[in-house]
Design a protein around this motif. Structure first.
Motif, mmCIF file in Angstrom:
data_model
loop_
_atom_site.group_PDB
_atom_site.id
_atom_site.type_symbol
_atom_site.label_atom_id
_atom_site.label_comp_id
_atom_site.label_asym_id
_atom_site.label_seq_id
_atom_site.Cartn_x
_atom_site.Cartn_y
_atom_site.Cartn_z
ATOM 1 N N VAL A 45 4.621 7.423 -2.684
ATOM 2 C CA VAL A 45 5.480 6.352 -3.170
ATOM 3 C C VAL A 45 4.774 5.012 -3.026
ATOM 4 O O VAL A 45 4.134 4.741 -2.017
ATOM 5 C CB VAL A 45 6.843 6.337 -2.448
ATOM 6 C CG1 VAL A 45 7.647 7.577 -2.803
ATOM 7 C CG2 VAL A 45 6.691 6.242 -0.946
ATOM 8 N N ASP A 46 4.867 4.210 -4.069
ATOM 9 C CA ASP A 46 4.221 2.898 -4.105
ATOM 10 C C ASP A 46 5.207 1.851 -3.621
ATOM 11 O O ASP A 46 5.920 1.231 -4.410
ATOM 12 C CB ASP A 46 3.737 2.593 -5.514
ATOM 13 C CG ASP A 46 2.794 1.408 -5.560
ATOM 14 O OD1 ASP A 46 2.350 0.947 -4.486
ATOM 15 O OD2 ASP A 46 2.492 0.942 -6.668
ATOM 16 N N VAL A 47 5.279 1.713 -2.304
ATOM 17 C CA VAL A 47 6.142 0.726 -1.656
ATOM 18 C C VAL A 47 5.301 -0.034 -0.643
ATOM 19 O O VAL A 47 4.206 0.376 -0.295
ATOM 20 C CB VAL A 47 7.367 1.394 -0.980
ATOM 21 C CG1 VAL A 47 8.265 2.055 -2.025
ATOM 22 C CG2 VAL A 47 6.942 2.403 0.076
ATOM 23 N N GLU A 48 5.818 -1.148 -0.174
ATOM 24 C CA GLU A 48 5.041 -2.031 0.700
ATOM 25 C C GLU A 48 5.113 -1.689 2.182
ATOM 26 O O GLU A 48 4.184 -1.985 2.923
ATOM 27 C CB GLU A 48 5.485 -3.485 0.492
ATOM 28 C CG GLU A 48 5.163 -4.016 -0.896
ATOM 29 C CD GLU A 48 3.670 -3.963 -1.218
ATOM 30 O OE1 GLU A 48 2.852 -4.322 -0.349
ATOM 31 O OE2 GLU A 48 3.330 -3.539 -2.334
ATOM 32 N N THR A 49 6.218 -1.089 2.612
ATOM 33 C CA THR A 49 6.396 -0.877 4.046
ATOM 34 C C THR A 49 6.813 0.558 4.359
ATOM 35 O O THR A 49 7.380 1.254 3.503
ATOM 36 C CB THR A 49 7.473 -1.814 4.623
ATOM 37 O OG1 THR A 49 8.745 -1.456 4.068
ATOM 38 C CG2 THR A 49 7.159 -3.284 4.334
ATOM 39 N N ARG A 50 6.560 0.958 5.600
ATOM 40 C CA ARG A 50 7.010 2.267 6.079
ATOM 41 C C ARG A 50 8.536 2.359 5.979
ATOM 42 O O ARG A 50 9.079 3.411 5.624
ATOM 43 C CB ARG A 50 6.556 2.468 7.525
ATOM 44 C CG ARG A 50 7.043 3.756 8.158
ATOM 45 C CD ARG A 50 6.465 3.945 9.548
ATOM 46 N NE ARG A 50 5.016 3.987 9.491
ATOM 47 C CZ ARG A 50 4.289 5.056 9.161
ATOM 48 N NH1 ARG A 50 4.895 6.187 8.863
ATOM 49 N NH2 ARG A 50 2.981 4.999 9.136
ATOM 50 N N GLU A 51 9.221 1.264 6.264
ATOM 51 C CA GLU A 51 10.685 1.269 6.186
ATOM 52 C C GLU A 51 11.162 1.587 4.769
ATOM 53 O O GLU A 51 12.133 2.335 4.590
ATOM 54 C CB GLU A 51 11.253 -0.079 6.661
ATOM 55 C CG GLU A 51 11.069 -0.337 8.143
ATOM 56 C CD GLU A 51 9.649 -0.757 8.553
ATOM 57 O OE1 GLU A 51 9.320 -0.646 9.752
ATOM 58 O OE2 GLU A 51 8.853 -1.179 7.676
ATOM 59 N N GLU A 52 10.478 1.028 3.769
ATOM 60 C CA GLU A 52 10.833 1.336 2.372
ATOM 61 C C GLU A 52 10.567 2.800 2.056
ATOM 62 O O GLU A 52 11.357 3.438 1.346
ATOM 63 C CB GLU A 52 10.040 0.460 1.413
ATOM 64 C CG GLU A 52 10.467 -0.984 1.373
ATOM 65 C CD GLU A 52 9.569 -1.785 0.446
ATOM 66 O OE1 GLU A 52 9.929 -1.888 -0.750
ATOM 67 O OE2 GLU A 52 8.519 -2.284 0.915
ATOM 68 N N MET B 270 0.847 -1.181 0.000
ATOM 69 C CA MET B 270 0.000 0.000 0.000
ATOM 70 C C MET B 270 0.891 1.243 0.000
ATOM 71 O O MET B 270 1.881 1.280 0.720
ATOM 72 C CB MET B 270 -0.898 -0.018 1.227
ATOM 73 C CG MET B 270 -1.862 1.149 1.250
ATOM 74 S SD MET B 270 -3.171 0.995 2.464
ATOM 75 C CE MET B 270 -4.217 -0.211 1.685
ATOM 76 N N PRO B 271 0.571 2.246 -0.786
ATOM 77 C CA PRO B 271 1.420 3.432 -0.905
ATOM 78 C C PRO B 271 1.516 4.235 0.396
ATOM 79 O O PRO B 271 0.702 4.095 1.304
ATOM 80 C CB PRO B 271 0.729 4.254 -1.987
ATOM 81 C CG PRO B 271 -0.117 3.297 -2.734
ATOM 82 C CD PRO B 271 -0.535 2.263 -1.730
ATOM 83 N N PHE B 272 2.523 5.092 0.421
ATOM 84 C CA PHE B 272 2.735 6.007 1.534
ATOM 85 C C PHE B 272 2.847 7.424 0.996
ATOM 86 O O PHE B 272 3.459 7.665 -0.038
ATOM 87 C CB PHE B 272 4.015 5.656 2.293
ATOM 88 C CG PHE B 272 3.881 4.433 3.139
ATOM 89 C CD1 PHE B 272 3.593 4.533 4.491
ATOM 90 C CD2 PHE B 272 4.011 3.171 2.582
ATOM 91 C CE1 PHE B 272 3.450 3.397 5.272
ATOM 92 C CE2 PHE B 272 3.882 2.030 3.356
ATOM 93 C CZ PHE B 272 3.594 2.139 4.711
ATOM 94 N N LEU B 273 2.232 8.350 1.722
ATOM 95 C CA LEU B 273 2.344 9.775 1.430
ATOM 96 C C LEU B 273 3.390 10.338 2.381
ATOM 97 O O LEU B 273 3.345 10.076 3.587
ATOM 98 C CB LEU B 273 1.003 10.471 1.671
ATOM 99 C CG LEU B 273 1.027 11.962 1.431
ATOM 100 C CD1 LEU B 273 -0.147 12.363 0.558
ATOM 101 C CD2 LEU B 273 0.975 12.707 2.743
ATOM 102 N N THR C 39 2.773 8.847 6.053
ATOM 103 C CA THR C 39 1.450 8.320 6.359
ATOM 104 C C THR C 39 1.067 7.283 5.317
ATOM 105 O O THR C 39 1.218 7.526 4.109
ATOM 106 C CB THR C 39 0.395 9.458 6.325
ATOM 107 O OG1 THR C 39 0.833 10.516 7.174
ATOM 108 C CG2 THR C 39 -0.969 8.963 6.742
ATOM 109 N N ARG C 40 0.554 6.152 5.766
ATOM 110 C CA ARG C 40 0.054 5.149 4.826
ATOM 111 C C ARG C 40 -1.143 5.740 4.078
ATOM 112 O O ARG C 40 -1.944 6.471 4.661
ATOM 113 C CB ARG C 40 -0.353 3.900 5.590
ATOM 114 C CG ARG C 40 -0.434 2.709 4.692
ATOM 115 C CD ARG C 40 -0.428 1.448 5.497
ATOM 116 N NE ARG C 40 -0.686 0.375 4.553
ATOM 117 C CZ ARG C 40 -0.368 -0.861 4.767
ATOM 118 N NH1 ARG C 40 0.201 -1.217 5.887
ATOM 119 N NH2 ARG C 40 -0.616 -1.770 3.862
#
Length: 102
Positions: free
Chosen positions: A56-63, A1-4, A85-86
């Motif tokens: 950004v379209d990444v899987e984790t907050r760490e990414e 799920m992306p993150f803003l 923020t997710r």
């Protein structure tokens, strides 16, 4: 799920932003596959608003955090702070990502 990711530049850092803009844009181009949206925040008159938004379209907050840390703006020390923020796509480029109604 992306993150803003929203960033706020350090005060009086326009020269630092301009100094690293070209390498920042190269970084964005090299990572375009991860980007749903990116842009500078602007004042109402169109002048620099002192920060950026990234989706950004990444899987984790760490990414997401690693992406921001690798950005030349971050490496130059431009952001004073940031919030990650997710984010769930509902509409993007006029297309709905909402589940169909039953």
């Amino acid at each position: 799920m992306p993150f803003l990711i929203e960033t706020w530049d350090k005060p009086d850092s326009q020269a630092l932003r301009q100094q690293h803009r070209a390498t920042h844009l190269d970084f964005l181009a090299a990572n375009a596959a991860k980007l749903l949206a990116v842009g500078a925040k602007l004042a109402d008159d169109g002048s620099d608003g002192g920060g950026s938004f990234y989706i950004v379209d990444v899987e984790t907050r760490e990414e997401a955090e690693a992406f921001l840390a690798a950005d030349p703006f971050s490496q130059a020390g431009l952001p004073a702070r940031h919030v990650t923020t997710r984010w769930r796509k509902a509409y993007l480029d006029g297309k709905s990502y909402l589940p169909p109604k039953a």
